[in-house]
Design a protein around this motif. Structure first.
Motif, PDB file in Angstrom:
ATOM      1  N   ALA A   1     -89.095  67.147 -27.085  1.00  0.00           N
ATOM      2  CA  ALA A   1     -87.734  67.820 -28.069  1.00  0.00           C
ATOM      3  C   ALA A   1     -87.368  69.572 -26.775  1.00  0.00           C
ATOM      4  CB  ALA A   1     -88.611  69.075 -28.652  1.00  0.00           C
TER       5      ALA A   1
ATOM      6  N   LEU B   1     -84.327  70.661 -28.783  1.00  0.00           N
ATOM      7  CA  LEU B   1     -84.448  71.341 -30.265  1.00  0.00           C
ATOM      8  C   LEU B   1     -86.361  72.272 -30.021  1.00  0.00           C
ATOM      9  CD1 LEU B   1     -84.796  67.141 -30.953  1.00  0.00           C
ATOM     10  CD2 LEU B   1     -83.669  69.306 -31.793  1.00  0.00           C
TER      11      LEU B   1
ATOM     12  N   ARG C   1     -89.994  72.058 -34.882  1.00  0.00           N
ATOM     13  CA  ARG C   1     -89.175  70.237 -35.075  1.00  0.00           C
ATOM     14  C   ARG C   1     -90.417  69.932 -34.787  1.00  0.00           C
ATOM     15  NH1 ARG C   1     -87.278  67.255 -38.695  1.00  0.00           N
ATOM     16  NH2 ARG C   1     -86.474  65.587 -37.446  1.00  0.00           N
ATOM     17  N   VAL C   2     -91.502  69.387 -33.552  1.00  0.00           N
ATOM     18  CA  VAL C   2     -92.459  68.735 -33.248  1.00  0.00           C
ATOM     19  C   VAL C   2     -93.613  68.828 -34.779  1.00  0.00           C
ATOM     20  CG1 VAL C   2     -94.315  68.332 -31.801  1.00  0.00           C
ATOM     21  CG2 VAL C   2     -91.839  69.439 -30.332  1.00  0.00           C
TER      22      VAL C   2
ATOM     23  N   LEU D   1     -87.652  62.460 -34.362  1.00  0.00           N
ATOM     24  CA  LEU D   1     -87.844  63.619 -33.793  1.00  0.00           C
ATOM     25  C   LEU D   1     -85.943  64.339 -34.010  1.00  0.00           C
ATOM     26  CD1 LEU D   1     -89.423  65.705 -31.968  1.00  0.00           C
ATOM     27  CD2 LEU D   1     -88.360  65.333 -29.814  1.00  0.00           C
TER      28      LEU D   1
END
Lengths: 278, 532, 315
Positions: C106, C111, C115-116, C151
């Motif tokens: 990420a 990111l 998001r993970v 991802l």
């Protein structure tokens, strides 16, 4: 080797072990032979040992009588470098199996883990003894050619290097044994820690740190002690042919110190190998 | 899906430019989330400190100098030897001393079977009668009799002619500084405020300036007079370099004085009480002075008025770099971690994931190098700072002397140790990338950094070869830790075996840095060309 | 939700690459389009993984090009936002936790950590995410690999053998996921060497062998071709039926005591013909080939590593 033969012989307890060990030996030899870089590493050991020994012999001059140099030790200086390659070879012999997961295949084929380690140690020792002999003989030959040109002449009290001379023979045989013990030390360490990187770092640290530390220690008594327990310094005492009494440790006693280190490493390795899940 | 894919920002958004920090962040996350690597880094820190402290933990050998807590310090803060036989009177204000030096001779024990290991011998062998090259006799003006106090002196030497020296580190060659000056030789030292000027003459009428010294803040009342001293005799044999006791004897004519001198008779004092670390009286001679029939004096002394340098003449003491011997251990661990940082990705096939996430391979390797190098340099720096603080404290408590260094030098050593570790880490990473196998890569890196050092300092190789090894191999980098000073006017063994590197500190580090840079460049090229 | 069509494509154009003398890719050309699951099938060694590595810029092709959303993969600045790939589920640092593995990925794409956690949920990793990935089963590793592929919320998803090591629940989940990804408008490329895995999943198939495309077709078309208009007839009078059918130009093969397989005559005409001639029959059905059969038919000549038939008795 006939696989059926082993099945039949396995009936007798003693015979079974013997045959199985022979088979394991054969298997380990095949593995080492086909590992890809074994040959290259052994060749590198010989080349480096001879090259460094030759370079040292070329660099050191003996201008007059009593220059105090030890021509045999000079010619065999390359062992200090060659041992690093031997250590890699020995570490990879077991760490590669852990790295690739092949150790599981090996232990499935031969469930007795000590047999595996013993076979590995035997094969490795044999190979290292053979290439070590080549390296030492070539180094001595190079020394015999180079050293007289640097003042190591009969006039200055130096006879040409020859294995007929007792101390020289001891230094030569001892250096070969030294390499074999380094291989066993590395094998034991690698069996204990499994990972190649940690094993190499441990072995090289053990070999090289003692002599560096000795240079700093400001107390002669401590210095002496450090030299006596250092695997490299004590082990290489076997190369000495002159001023034996001034050395911190005798030739064979020194090799004994290294043997103790190697035995400890192998013991630790086999205990862990025995006790541990793979 | 939480976000509509169409709402994704287009690929050419300006924010895309911050690509490298993203990769760096990713690589940092990678490093810190593998517990083994974090523990190994902590281990490198610990082992550097512990090995350093163990290496300097030995009790003082009880030899010469073991009881003194510190080296005397000169006005510049450097460690000095200040040992000589001083025939002096008090001078207040300006004044001049003129004297003829009729001869400078010396006695040295030679062939005593000493070598560099044992330092000095017992002086039981033959005795040679000639002054040592840096045996000194002449006129000195010194603030007091305490060691390390400011001084200026004009003198004849055993082998380097007439010199003007002041405040220990300053040495000016006088005129006609031939190896064998003719005697008698006239010497004159003029004090005018804080300015001192030395003159020399062969006939007593034509004077030539030998040198000039400015000693700011020199006390109005000083001790001034005649002196003689001699460092130990250095002997080069095939087995090594030995030092043996030596004394110098200067035969002076009648001193001529101008200015306000005390009326008392000339007094003789052995400054420092003994001959210091670089000098030693022979068995049969002691420091002394005797009047001669012509109103002059014969002065005999041993020792030196000079900075302390490394080698056997340093005596029982530690240098800053001695405490950092653990750097080798820490370096081995850091090199191993840095190698595995990349070879581990090869081994587990993770590199493909990495390259998929960041297709610019040079950028990935650059981020990795920055992370590995950064971690190594911080580790090295912290380890050096802790080891120096702890080590100096503990060795002082045990009666060892520590060669003082300026804080700038100490800062250089600490920063240099950090950079040394960083360069080794980057080298290890690059070699790991090139070889892709951790075992061979680590061996190559450790052997190339540590082995040349070991061979160069073990004393097996002749000094020339050792110095060459420390110039062209990665081991040159350890030069950055050297604090031992080297002075032309002090004889010692300035060789790798005594801690002297052939390259200047930063130049040596640059050699290692060069290796790391070249290996890194090759690694980037290889990584770009290779299928992963 | 639908992806812009140009973004959500993989175009493979004339790839050639050889490993030594052995050509691995020999003019590989195909296009993966958005909104459907494209199966990428071929025998072992046909060049599936090599093609995928070339698409990802991991390997370089000697000729030809591979474009993701119209550009080469290596020019993408945040590539995981364009293409999510699962190549080798066991490519993990074993001592790192699953979550940390996703976290560095990420970070490399800029990111957020949030998001993970989202993809951990989506892949069904749950609490296992905080365990060392080295201890994961193959199925868990596949899920972690899927999480990594999702991802960047990419318009193109490329999965190499995603069914490997999944348990029956996992296979059902994977099929559902692939269908959902395609429904969202993404281009989905799924490789497999087992056609049966793709039977209910893929909409489109790219069949390869010896480094080139053998068939690039929709699943229904492939099946129709493979079935080849064969009709199965169940009758109590097979001999008479055969005689009648031969008269109409059809070819018959007796495939059982009361079954005939008919080629060259559609089912409707067969029924009409038999009824006209008063031949009794209990069942007339169009023969439906399985995807497996169709695939075997296609790749018969291209299989590189063929098992030697086992002897009758081994012991």
């Amino acid at each position: 080797m006939n696989p059926l033969g082993s099945t039949r012989l396995a009936d007798t307890a003693n015979g079974a072990w013997h045959v199985t060990f022979t088979h394991t030996l054969h298997a380990e030899w095949t593995k080492l032979r086909t590992a890809g870089d074994t040959g290259r590493l052994l060749l590198l050991t010989i080349t480096l040992t001879v090259a460094v020994g030759c370079g040292t012999a070329k660099a050191v001059k003996c201008p007059d009588t009593g220059c105090g140099q030890d021509p045999v030790k000079l010619a065999l200086t390359g062992i200090t470098v060659g041992q690093a390659v031997i250590a890699v070879l020995a570490v990879l012999a077991i760490s590669n199996e852990y790295g690739t997961g092949m150790i599981r295949t090996t232990l499935t084929a031969v469930p007795n883990r000590l047999t595996v380690l013993a076979a590995k140690a035997t094969v490795l020792t044999t190979v290292v003894l053979a290439s070590g002999t080549a390296a030492v003989l070539a180094s001595l030959l190079a020394g015999r050619c180079v050293l007289p040109g640097n003042g190591f002449t009969a006039a200055h009290g130096y006879a040409p290097l020859t294995l007929a001379d007792g101390p020289t023979l001891r230094a030569a045989a001892g250096s070969v044994l030294y390499l074999a013990l380094i291989a066993l030390l590395a094998l034991g360490t690698a069996t204990a820690v499994r990972d190649a990187a940690s094993a190499i770092a441990t072995v090289l640290g053990l070999l090289y740190l003692f002599p560096i530390l000795t240079q700093v220690v400001n107390n002669p008594h401590w210095q002496h002690r450090l030299q006596q327990i250092s695997p490299m310094t004590a082990g290489l005492a076997v190369q000495a042919t002159v001023h034996l009494r001034e050395r911190p440790i005798g030739p064979w006693a020194g090799l004994g110190v290294l043997a103790t280190w190697a035995a400890t490493a192998l013991m630790t390795g086999s205990l862990l190998l025995h006790a541990r899940d793979t | 899906m939480t976000t509509a894919p169409t709402s994704r920002p287009p690929a050419t958004r300006p924010a895309e430019r911050d690509g490298f920090p993203r990769t760096l962040h990713a690589e940092w996350t990678k490093f810190r989330t593998v517990r083994g690597w974090v523990l190994a880094t902590a281990g490198a820190l610990l082992v550097t400190i512990v090995v350093g402290l163990l290496g300097t933990a030995a009790p003082a050998p009880g030899g010469r100098g073991a009881h003194s807590a510190a080296y005397p310090k000169g006005p510049g803060g450097e460690a000095v030897n200040d040992s000589f036989y001083f025939v002096h009177r008090t001078l207040t204000g300006d004044g001049t001393l003129t004297v003829a030096l009729q001869s400078l001779t010396g006695t040295a024990d030679t062939d005593t079977g000493t070598d560099t290991d044992t330092g000095t011998g017992t002086g039981t062998g033959r005795t040679a009668r000639s002054a040592q090259p840096w045996a000194k006799a002449g006129i000195i003006v010194k603030e007091g009799l305490t060691q390390g106090s400011p001084y200026a002196a004009v003198m004849a030497t055993g082998g380097h002619g007439v010199r003007m020296q002041y405040n220990y580190t300053h040495d000016t060659a006088g005129p006609l500084s031939k190896a064998a000056p003719e005697y008698p030789r006239q010497l004159r030292l003029v004090r005018s405020g804080d300015s001192l000027t030395g003159y020399t003459s062969t006939d007593g009428s034509h004077w030539t300036k030998a040198g000039h010294a400015k000693l700011p803040g020199l006390a109005r009342t000083v001790q001034a007079g005649l002196f003689a001293t001699s460092p130990e005799a250095k002997q080069n044999t095939a087995t090594g370099t030995g030092f043996s006791p030596a004394v110098a004897t200067g035969t002076f004519g009648r001193p001529a004085l101008t200015g306000n001198w005390s009326q008392s008779a000339w007094r003789g004092t052995q400054v420092s009480g003994d001959a210091g670390t670089s000098g030693s009286y022979t068995n049969t001679t002691k420091g002394d002075f005797t009047p001669t029939s012509g109103g002059g004096y014969t002065v005999t002394g041993a020792g030196d008025i000079a900075p302390v340098v490394g080698g056997p003449v340093m005596g029982a003491g530690f240098t800053v770099e001695n405490f950092l011997v653990g750097t080798f251990a820490g370096l081995i661990v850091l090199a191993a971690v840095s190698t595995v940082f990349i070879t581990g990705e090869y081994r587990h096939g993770l590199l493909r994931t990495t390259m998929t996430a960041t297709p610019l391979r040079g950028r990935v390797l650059g981020a990795k190098a920055l992370v590995a190098g950064g971690i190594a340099s911080v580790t090295g720096l912290i380890a050096a700072a802790i080891t120096l603080a702890l080590g100096e404290h503990s060795t002082r408590g045990r009666g060892f002397r520590i060669l003082p260094v300026t804080s700038a030098t100490e800062a250089r050593v600490m920063a240099g140790t950090g950079l040394l570790c960083a360069a080794a880490a980057v080298l290890a990473l690059a070699v790991g990338t090139l070889l892709r196998r951790s075992g061979t890569a680590i061996t190559l890196v450790i052997a190339s950094i540590v082995l040349p050092f070991l061979l160069a300092t073990s004393g097996v190789l002749p000094p020339g070869v050792s110095q060459w090894l420390l110039r062209v191999t990665p081991a040159a980098g350890f030069a950055v830790q050297q604090t031992l000073p080297q002075y032309a006017q002090v004889l010692s063994v300035y060789e790798p075996s005594t801690g002297y590197y052939p390259l200047a500190p930063w130049a040596g580090l640059a050699v290692l840095g060069g290796y790391a840079a070249i290996a890194f460049g090759l690694a980037v090229v290889r990584l770009r060309r290779r299928d992963v | 939700m639908s992806h812009e069509s140009t973004k959500a494509t993989i175009e493979v154009i004339g790839l050639r690459k050889r490993f030594g003398p052995q050509p691995a890719l020999d003019g590989m050309t195909f296009t993966v389009r958005p909104g459907r699951v494209t199966g990428f099938v071929g025998p072992n060694g046909a060049g599936k993984s090599t093609t995928m590595r070339v698409i990802l810029g991991l390997d370089t092709a000697e000729e030809g090009k591979a474009l993701v959303g119209g550009v080469p993969y290596r020019t993408l600045r945040r590539p995981l936002r364009h293409l999510g790939a699962l190549l080798d589920a066991s490519a993990l640092q074993p001592s790192r936790t699953a979550r940390h593995h996703l976290l560095w990925l990420a970070h490399s794409q800029g990111l957020p950590a949030r998001r993970v956690d989202e993809v951990i949920e989506q892949a069904g990793l749950g609490t296992a995410a905080r365990r060392r990935a080295g201890g994961f089963s193959l199925g868990m590793r596949q899920r972690l690999g899927i999480a990594a592929a999702l991802l960047g919320d990419p318009p193109v998803v490329m999965l190499d053998e995603p069914f490997n090591g999944l348990d029956p629940d996992g296979i059902v989940w994977m099929r559902g996921l692939l269908a959902e990804l395609a429904r969202q408008g993404r281009a989905v490329l799924v490789s497999s060497h087992l056609m049966s895995e793709l039977e209910d999943t893929a909409d489109h198939l790219v069949v390869i062998g010896h480094g080139r495309v053998i068939a690039d077709t929709s699943v229904s078309q492939l099946l129709a071709e493979a079935s080849g208009g064969r009709v199965t007839l169940r009758t109590s009078a097979p001999a008479r039926a055969a005689q009648v059918l031969h008269g109409a130009g059809a070819i018959t093969v007796a495939t059982g005591p009361d079954t005939l397989t008919i080629t060259g005559l559609p089912d409707a005409e067969t029924v009409a013909l038999l009824a006209r001639n008063g031949v009794p029959f209990s069942q007339v059905s169009t023969h439906r080939a399985t995807l497996e059969e169709a695939y075997l038919e296609l790749t018969r000549d291209t299989v590189q590593y063929r098992g030697i038939p086992a002897p009758e008795a081994t012991r």
